[in-house]
Enzyme design. Structure first.
Site, short mmCIF file in Angstrom:
data_model
loop_
_atom_site.label_atom_id
_atom_site.label_comp_id
_atom_site.label_asym_id
_atom_site.label_seq_id
_atom_site.Cartn_x
_atom_site.Cartn_y
_atom_site.Cartn_z
N GLY A 31 128.13 79.90 43.10
CA GLY A 31 129.20 79.16 43.75
C GLY A 31 130.34 80.06 44.20
O GLY A 31 130.20 81.27 44.30
N LEU A 33 131.46 80.11 47.20
CA LEU A 33 130.68 80.70 48.29
C LEU A 33 131.56 81.38 49.33
O LEU A 33 132.70 80.97 49.58
CB LEU A 33 129.84 79.61 48.97
CG LEU A 33 128.88 78.87 48.03
CD1 LEU A 33 128.11 77.81 48.81
CD2 LEU A 33 127.92 79.82 47.34
N HIS A 37 127.13 84.58 51.21
CA HIS A 37 126.18 83.54 50.76
C HIS A 37 125.67 82.74 51.96
O HIS A 37 124.49 82.41 52.05
CB HIS A 37 126.86 82.55 49.82
CG HIS A 37 127.29 83.12 48.50
ND1 HIS A 37 128.61 83.24 48.13
CD2 HIS A 37 126.56 83.58 47.46
CE1 HIS A 37 128.67 83.74 46.91
NE2 HIS A 37 127.45 83.97 46.48
N GLY A 147 121.23 88.96 47.80
CA GLY A 147 122.03 89.91 48.57
C GLY A 147 121.90 91.33 48.03
O GLY A 147 121.80 91.54 46.81
N LYS A 149 124.12 93.46 47.82
CA LYS A 149 125.29 93.91 47.04
C LYS A 149 124.94 94.03 45.56
O LYS A 149 125.42 94.92 44.87
CB LYS A 149 126.48 92.96 47.22
CG LYS A 149 127.74 93.54 46.57
CD LYS A 149 128.94 92.73 46.88
CE LYS A 149 129.10 91.56 45.95
NZ LYS A 149 129.30 91.92 44.54
N GLN A 153 120.25 93.89 40.47
CA GLN A 153 119.70 92.54 40.25
C GLN A 153 118.45 92.35 41.11
O GLN A 153 117.45 91.77 40.66
CB GLN A 153 120.76 91.49 40.60
CG GLN A 153 120.24 90.07 40.64
CD GLN A 153 121.34 89.04 40.72
OE1 GLN A 153 121.95 88.73 39.74
NE2 GLN A 153 121.61 88.51 41.91
N MET A 184 131.94 91.41 50.56
CA MET A 184 132.32 90.04 50.19
C MET A 184 131.81 89.72 48.80
O MET A 184 130.67 90.06 48.45
CB MET A 184 131.78 89.05 51.21
CG MET A 184 132.48 89.19 52.52
SD MET A 184 132.22 87.76 53.57
CE MET A 184 133.12 88.30 55.01
N SER A 185 132.65 89.07 48.01
CA SER A 185 132.31 88.73 46.63
C SER A 185 133.15 87.54 46.21
O SER A 185 134.32 87.42 46.61
CB SER A 185 132.61 89.92 45.71
OG SER A 185 132.61 89.51 44.36
O1 PAF Z 1 123.73 86.69 42.01
C1 PAF Z 1 124.10 85.65 41.45
O2 PAF Z 1 124.96 84.91 41.94
C2 PAF Z 1 123.50 85.30 40.11
O3 PAF Z 1 123.27 86.44 39.34
C3 PAF Z 1 122.23 84.43 40.21
C4 PAF Z 1 121.11 85.18 40.90
C5 PAF Z 1 122.55 83.16 40.98
C6 PAF Z 1 121.75 84.05 38.82
O4 PAF Z 1 122.73 83.35 38.12
#
Ligand code: PAF
Length: 287
Positions: A31, A33, A37, A147, A149, A153, A184-185
């Site tokens: 969220g 956003l 996103h 993303g 960024k 992950q 952006m974050s």
């Molecule tokens: O990148 C994110 O916003 C979170 O790590 C994710 C992938 C939604 C998991 O909670």
């Protein structure tokens, strides 16, 4: 746009779409956003018949309770932005819906999670792996968007998809930046005006290290170049500034130059109360 709060309901929605021969795209988020996103959602809408986005601030991936408490939560604004971007369904579960019982299963990722974010945020990737697995089961997408960024992950989820046989395509979208280069974050909205003015130095430091590498500097010299630039702004407290293999995230040999594989320059730094991360990826050196 539909809004579902129960896993069974979003699953019924995507099962019906699958049975009708439709391609289901998924954009998982926490969220708050921003345009980055929405770019993921736009890409998903362009290549899928049905797109689901999730908004869930996953407590299990926060190793710092203050960070979890301060994480911005604006579900109504998120829902409006998703609907405007053409998203078909929002999955907005509660914590008890996602975790009706305390999970006892933990997913480990080995070397790729032992460095950088994983080293500074113990348990972070176990929490990401758990929630992404549960979200993939709930939504059952054909493709999921993440993303660049969050480069580490992406590496962790790529491994998760491969090792646990998730039948889906992982799509990685480039980082979207503000006009001054700041990635952006959702965390940017917590920067004070003074911190926001200083924040683009993070990307400038990455660019300086990239230029040094491209001009033939060693990894050690290029890292020093970036770190020195970042040190010009006293507000930054860097956690790491490293040059690594873009896929394994392992550190490169300091005395070598750009290798014949994809390289990433990665940074994490605190600016006041906000922790920022960013990276740039360089193509393999041509022999
Ligand atoms: O990148 C994110 O916003 C979170 O790590 C994710 C992938 C939604 C998991 O909670």
């Amino acid at each position: 746009m539909h809004t579902f709060t129960q896993r069974a309901d979003v699953r019924a929605f995507t099962s019906a779409a699958r049975q009708a021969g439709q391609r289901v795209g998924f954009v998982p988020t926490m969220g708050a956003l921003h345009t980055g996103h929405l770019e993921l959602v736009r890409q998903a809408v362009a290549s899928c018949d049905v797109v689901v986005a999730s908004v869930f601030v996953n407590p299990r991936q926060f190793n710092n309770l203050a960070d979890l408490a301060a994480y911005p939560r604006v579900p109504d604004e998120d829902a409006r932005m998703l609907a405007d971007a053409g998203c078909h369904a929002l999955f907005l579960p509660s914590e008890t819906e996602m975790y009706p019982t305390t999970p006892r299963t933990s997913i480990g990722f080995g070397p790729v999670e032992e460095v950088l974010e994983g080293a500074h945020r113990p348990g972070h990737f176990a929490g990401v792996g758990l929630v992404v697995t549960k979200l993939f089961h709930a939504v059952a997408p054909h493709a999921a968007w993440f993303g660049q960024k969050d480069l580490q992950q992406v590496a962790v989820i790529r491994q998760l998809v491969r090792d646990l046989d998730f039948d889906l395509d992982l799509v990685v979208a480039p980082t979207v930046r503000e006009a001054d280069g700041l990635a952006m974050s959702s965390r940017n909205r917590r920067l004070t005006p003074q911190e926001r003015a200083a924040a683009p130095l993070l990307y400038q430091a990455l660019q300086a290290a990239r230029a040094a590498l491209l001009q033939g500097a060693t990894v050690a010299h290029a890292e020093a170049t970036g770190r020195q630039l970042l040190a010009q702004e006293a507000g930054f407290q860097p956690e790491y500034f490293s040059i690594v293999d873009a896929h394994t995230l392992q550190a490169l040999e300091p005395t070598t130059g750009l290798p014949p594989t994809e390289t990433a320059i990665v940074v994490a730094a605190h600016l006041g109360a906000v922790r920022l991360i960013d990276n740039v990826v360089l193509p393999p050196a041509v022999a």
